[in-house]
Design a protein around this motif. Structure first.
Motif, short mmCIF file in Angstrom:
data_model
loop_
_atom_site.label_atom_id
_atom_site.label_comp_id
_atom_site.label_asym_id
_atom_site.label_seq_id
_atom_site.Cartn_x
_atom_site.Cartn_y
_atom_site.Cartn_z
N SER A 191 -54.13 -4.58 -1.58
CA SER A 191 -52.85 -4.25 -0.95
C SER A 191 -52.82 -2.81 -0.44
O SER A 191 -51.93 -2.44 0.32
CB SER A 191 -51.70 -4.45 -1.94
N GLN B 1 -56.08 -9.86 3.88
CA GLN B 1 -56.49 -8.93 2.82
C GLN B 1 -57.79 -9.39 2.16
O GLN B 1 -58.65 -8.56 1.82
CB GLN B 1 -55.38 -8.82 1.77
N GLU C 15 -54.44 -0.46 1.93
CA GLU C 15 -55.33 -0.56 3.09
C GLU C 15 -56.31 0.60 3.19
O GLU C 15 -57.41 0.45 3.73
CB GLU C 15 -54.50 -0.64 4.38
#
Length: 384
Positions: free
Chosen positions: A303, A335, A305
């Motif tokens: 989560s 993701q 980045e």
């Protein structure tokens, strides 16, 4: 260098000075690589290189550098106890670069000072030649170049083929992928060679990194983590081992790690990110083999980045099961594309030490945008 930079900028405004830096140390040394000293035209000396062993000789050499403008490399070894030879009493060897710095360098010096004051990772690459070129490099591949002719320009390594970084004019391509890899890891040292006949090999250059080293966060407290923590530290990472089991997560069991944290890995990672201690060089490897640990940790890592690398150890069957659990936990398909699992290159590794080499090889290959193939099966330069 960090300590003398404000005074260096101040003195350069008044006239040319000599900047002397330790670029290499072999064996025991009185100061670390990157230690700096400034010598002004009036003979003022700022900073220290060896605690007194070689300073007088360096000041004498600085006079010649100020007079003719050409940089020199001085090497000092063991002092002669029965004579007057200048040397080191600690038994090591030291290489020092002396270069003339004048007002033409002020834009780079000020930019370096701004980045350091802002707490951002940055490095200064210097060719070890008679007329050095400078390049400021950021981990995100943005760089400000100055060629030997004094032309400045912006370089974006991310836009060049294979991540190559080139000066936009005059000075040529003296900073390579090797330099970028050092900057991303926060390491300081020499790259390139003046003895290689291959003209594609980068010129011998000193890359001095400022700011914290890149982080490696290892989830788990087992033999695989112990092996990878040793190798990660050797590669220049600041290694953190985190596990919720107090019995296993001890500094004694992981002597190579910079810190061992007793906490749920996902909760620890969330706190580090909220505190601003995660950047785009951070590596997260999950080696727990326990879904109650690795699924929350991977979901948290994916989560974020800006994390550079997220990997998980396990068989293909474990990976397939883990993917289903991650999707159920709300991780998106986008993701999941960032997840490196099964982790490591195909080396037929089985022991913890072999597995650590496999993982480290993948980290090196991916950070340098390399293929990971045997060199005898590839063409072109080895270093670029």
């Amino acid at each position: 260098m960090r300590d003398v930079l404000p005074q260096l900028i101040d003195r350069v405004r008044k006239g040319p000075v000599v900047l002397a830096r330790v670029v290499a140390v072999t064996g025991a040394g009185p100061r670390e690589i990157g230690a700096a000293m400034v010598v002004t035209g009036s003979g003022e000396v700022i900073g220290s290189l060896s605690g007194g062993c070689v300073e007088a000789a360096v000041v004498e050499s600085a006079r010649g550098v100020l007079a003719d403008g050409e940089a020199v490399l001085e090497r000092f070894g063991i002092a002669d106890p029965d004579g007057f030879a200048v040397g080191l009493t600690c038994g090591g060897e030291m290489e020092i670069c002396l270069e003339r710095v004048d007002a033409a360098r002020l834009p780079e010096l000020r930019a370096l000072d701004r980045e350091m004051r802002a707490g951002r990772a940055v490095a200064l690459a210097t060719t070890l030649t008679a007329n050095p070129s400078w390049l400021l490099i950021h981990p995100a591949d943005r760089a400000v170049a100055q060629s030997e002719t004094g032309t400045r320009g912006m370089v974006d390594g991310g836009a060049a083929p294979d991540g190559e970084v080139r000066a936009v004019s005059g000075g040529g391509a003296f900073v390579s992928r090797d330099a970028l890899n050092m900057v991303r890891a926060g390491r300081t040292g020499i790259i390139g060679s003046d003895e290689c006949a291959d003209s594609a090999f980068p010129a011998r250059s000193f890359v001095q990194s400022f700011g914290p080293p890149a982080r490696m966060i290892l989830a788990g407290a087992n033999d695989f983590v112990r092996a990878l923590s040793r190798l990660g530290a050797q590669l220049g990472y600041r290694v953190t081992v985190v596990d919720a089991r107090e019995t296993f997560a001890t500094a004694t069991r992981f002597p190579a790690a910079h810190e061992v944290v007793v906490d749920w890995p996902h909760r620890y990672l969330r706190g580090e990110y909220a505190s601003g201690r995660i950047d785009d060089r951070t590596v997260v490897c999950v080696l727990t083999h326990d879904s109650k640990f690795d699924v929350p940790m991977l979901a948290e890592a994916l989560s974020i980045e800006r994390i550079a690398f997220v990997g998980a150890l396990g068989s293909r069957r474990t990976h397939a099961d883990r993917v289903e659990r991650l999707l159920a936990a709300g991780v998106t398909s986008e993701q999941l594309r960032r997840l490196r699992s099964p982790l490591g290159l195909d080396l037929n590794a089985s022991t913890p030490d072999e597995t650590a080499v496999s993982i480290a090889a993948q980290l090196i290959a991916e950070s340098g945008r390399a293929s990971g193939r045997p060199l005898d099966e590839t063409d072109g330069p080895i270093h670029y």
